[in-house]
Write a protein that holds these residues in place. Sequence first.
Motif, PDB file in Angstrom:
ATOM      1  N   CYS A 170       0.837  -1.192   0.000  1.00 52.27           N
ATOM      2  CA  CYS A 170       0.000   0.000   0.000  1.00 52.27           C
ATOM      3  C   CYS A 170       0.871   1.241   0.000  1.00 52.27           C
ATOM      4  N   GLY A 171       0.337   2.294  -0.557  1.00 55.46           N
ATOM      5  CA  GLY A 171       0.959   3.601  -0.473  1.00 55.46           C
ATOM      6  C   GLY A 171       0.049   4.487   0.353  1.00 55.46           C
ATOM      7  N   TYR A 172       0.620   5.429   1.075  1.00 57.48           N
ATOM      8  CA  TYR A 172      -0.222   6.263   1.923  1.00 57.48           C
ATOM      9  C   TYR A 172       0.424   7.613   2.180  1.00 57.48           C
ATOM     10  N   LEU A 173      -0.431   8.554   2.543  1.00 58.73           N
ATOM     11  CA  LEU A 173      -0.035   9.884   2.987  1.00 58.73           C
ATOM     12  C   LEU A 173      -0.515  10.054   4.416  1.00 58.73           C
ATOM     13  N   ILE A 174       0.271  10.733   5.225  1.00 55.63           N
ATOM     14  CA  ILE A 174      -0.180  11.071   6.568  1.00 55.63           C
ATOM     15  C   ILE A 174      -0.021  12.576   6.747  1.00 55.63           C
ATOM     16  N   HIS A 175      -1.147  13.207   7.073  1.00 54.67           N
ATOM     17  CA  HIS A 175      -1.180  14.638   7.379  1.00 54.67           C
ATOM     18  C   HIS A 175      -1.571  14.781   8.847  1.00 54.67           C
ATOM     19  N   VAL A 176      -1.075  15.843   9.488  1.00 53.60           N
ATOM     20  CA  VAL A 176      -1.451  16.133  10.874  1.00 53.60           C
ATOM     21  C   VAL A 176      -1.857  17.603  10.968  1.00 53.60           C
ATOM     22  N   SER A 177      -2.657  17.894  11.994  1.00 53.91           N
ATOM     23  CA  SER A 177      -3.154  19.254  12.183  1.00 53.91           C
ATOM     24  C   SER A 177      -3.472  19.471  13.658  1.00 53.91           C
ATOM     25  N   ASN A 212      -7.670  21.164  12.424  1.00 52.31           N
ATOM     26  CA  ASN A 212      -8.497  20.518  11.404  1.00 52.31           C
ATOM     27  C   ASN A 212      -8.680  21.415  10.169  1.00 52.31           C
ATOM     28  N   GLU A 213      -7.819  22.418  10.022  1.00 50.17           N
ATOM     29  CA  GLU A 213      -7.859  23.294   8.845  1.00 50.17           C
ATOM     30  C   GLU A 213      -6.500  23.392   8.166  1.00 50.17           C
ATOM     31  N   ASP A 214      -5.466  23.590   8.955  1.00 56.68           N
ATOM     32  CA  ASP A 214      -4.107  23.717   8.427  1.00 56.68           C
ATOM     33  C   ASP A 214      -3.400  22.379   8.613  1.00 56.68           C
ATOM     34  N   TRP A 215      -3.064  21.723   7.495  1.00 54.22           N
ATOM     35  CA  TRP A 215      -2.516  20.371   7.526  1.00 54.22           C
ATOM     36  C   TRP A 215      -1.050  20.365   7.132  1.00 54.22           C
ATOM     37  N   LYS A 216      -0.290  19.506   7.791  1.00 57.40           N
ATOM     38  CA  LYS A 216       1.129  19.335   7.503  1.00 57.40           C
ATOM     39  C   LYS A 216       1.360  17.883   7.085  1.00 57.40           C
ATOM     40  N   LEU A 217       2.004  17.697   5.941  1.00 62.17           N
ATOM     41  CA  LEU A 217       2.354  16.362   5.472  1.00 62.17           C
ATOM     42  C   LEU A 217       3.566  15.876   6.253  1.00 62.17           C
ATOM     43  N   ILE A 218       3.431  14.729   6.933  1.00 62.49           N
ATOM     44  CA  ILE A 218       4.572  14.185   7.668  1.00 62.49           C
ATOM     45  C   ILE A 218       5.087  12.891   7.049  1.00 62.49           C
ATOM     46  N   ALA A 219       4.308  12.271   6.154  1.00 61.82           N
ATOM     47  CA  ALA A 219       4.779  11.027   5.535  1.00 61.82           C
ATOM     48  C   ALA A 219       4.105  10.810   4.197  1.00 61.82           C
ATOM     49  N   TYR A 220       4.909  10.406   3.226  1.00 64.45           N
ATOM     50  CA  TYR A 220       4.405   9.921   1.943  1.00 64.45           C
ATOM     51  C   TYR A 220       5.196   8.656   1.645  1.00 64.45           C
ATOM     52  N   PHE A 258       7.485   2.536  10.711  1.00 66.38           N
ATOM     53  CA  PHE A 258       7.951   3.486  11.715  1.00 66.38           C
ATOM     54  C   PHE A 258       8.139   4.837  11.044  1.00 66.38           C
ATOM     55  N   LEU A 259       7.555   5.854  11.614  1.00 63.25           N
ATOM     56  CA  LEU A 259       7.673   7.210  11.075  1.00 63.25           C
ATOM     57  C   LEU A 259       8.325   8.101  12.119  1.00 63.25           C
ATOM     58  N   LYS A 260       9.361   8.792  11.726  1.00 70.04           N
ATOM     59  CA  LYS A 260      10.015   9.784  12.573  1.00 70.04           C
ATOM     60  C   LYS A 260       9.869  11.124  11.875  1.00 70.04           C
ATOM     61  N   PHE A 261       9.569  12.159  12.626  1.00 71.44           N
ATOM     62  CA  PHE A 261       9.403  13.494  12.062  1.00 71.44           C
ATOM     63  C   PHE A 261       9.733  14.513  13.143  1.00 71.44           C
ATOM     64  N   ASP A 262       9.874  15.765  12.746  1.00 71.64           N
ATOM     65  CA  ASP A 262      10.174  16.815  13.712  1.00 71.64           C
ATOM     66  C   ASP A 262       9.058  16.888  14.748  1.00 71.64           C
ATOM     67  N   VAL A 303      -3.318  17.259  16.982  1.00 68.77           N
ATOM     68  CA  VAL A 303      -4.629  16.861  17.501  1.00 68.77           C
ATOM     69  C   VAL A 303      -5.281  15.900  16.518  1.00 68.77           C
ATOM     70  N   TYR A 304      -5.124  16.170  15.211  1.00 69.87           N
ATOM     71  CA  TYR A 304      -5.763  15.362  14.172  1.00 69.87           C
ATOM     72  C   TYR A 304      -4.710  14.614  13.349  1.00 69.87           C
ATOM     73  N   ILE A 305      -5.012  13.379  13.027  1.00 65.63           N
ATOM     74  CA  ILE A 305      -4.158  12.555  12.169  1.00 65.63           C
ATOM     75  C   ILE A 305      -5.037  12.040  11.038  1.00 65.63           C
ATOM     76  N   ARG A 306      -4.613  12.301   9.801  1.00 68.39           N
ATOM     77  CA  ARG A 306      -5.355  11.826   8.629  1.00 68.39           C
ATOM     78  C   ARG A 306      -4.449  10.914   7.802  1.00 68.39           C
ATOM     79  N   ILE A 307      -4.891   9.678   7.603  1.00 70.09           N
ATOM     80  CA  ILE A 307      -4.155   8.694   6.821  1.00 70.09           C
ATOM     81  C   ILE A 307      -4.954   8.442   5.554  1.00 70.09           C
ATOM     82  N   THR A 308      -4.322   8.687   4.403  1.00 76.82           N
ATOM     83  CA  THR A 308      -4.992   8.527   3.123  1.00 76.82           C
ATOM     84  C   THR A 308      -4.247   7.500   2.286  1.00 76.82           C
ATOM     85  N   ALA A 309      -4.955   6.483   1.823  1.00 71.52           N
ATOM     86  CA  ALA A 309      -4.359   5.480   0.946  1.00 71.52           C
ATOM     87  C   ALA A 309      -4.248   6.062  -0.455  1.00 71.52           C
TER      88      ALA A 309
END
Length: 147
Positions: free
Chosen positions: A65-72, A75-83, A94-98, A103-109
Amino acid sequence: MYTTAQLHLFKIKNGLVAPKYNVALPSMDLAVIKRQIDCIQVQLAQPYVLSSMRLQFNDGSSRTCGYLIHVSVNNEDWKLIAYKYEKPARLWHFLKFDPTPIVYIRITAVRTSINAILFVKVYIEAPAPDSSDSNSTLKLSRSIFCF
């Protein structure tokens, strides 16, 4: 009664809790606020400073699978932490990031090896357990989202 017995389980960074234990749990008041075939979005109980996550998709199946993970935080301003592209679903990711307030985690396939349901199950731990502890998987609870 006030006690300092649990202070080793977190740090305070810029006024926010930076936990050393999994806060992505229903028992920690995690809420699933969006559940679709290709996306899941969860809300943590409060803002946390996180710098790692650990995920597994589709109950360890042999598909990729491929996925994107955004965090906020709002719930309006999103930061991409993983592709990630075409990662084996059976493995822990395992994901490491700054360190980031979250508060919000969005995982998109974005792609799977089988043209079927993109997410069947999603396991998530945030923050990721300490890799120096070989029994961390057994000792920590993890969120499981089934579709």
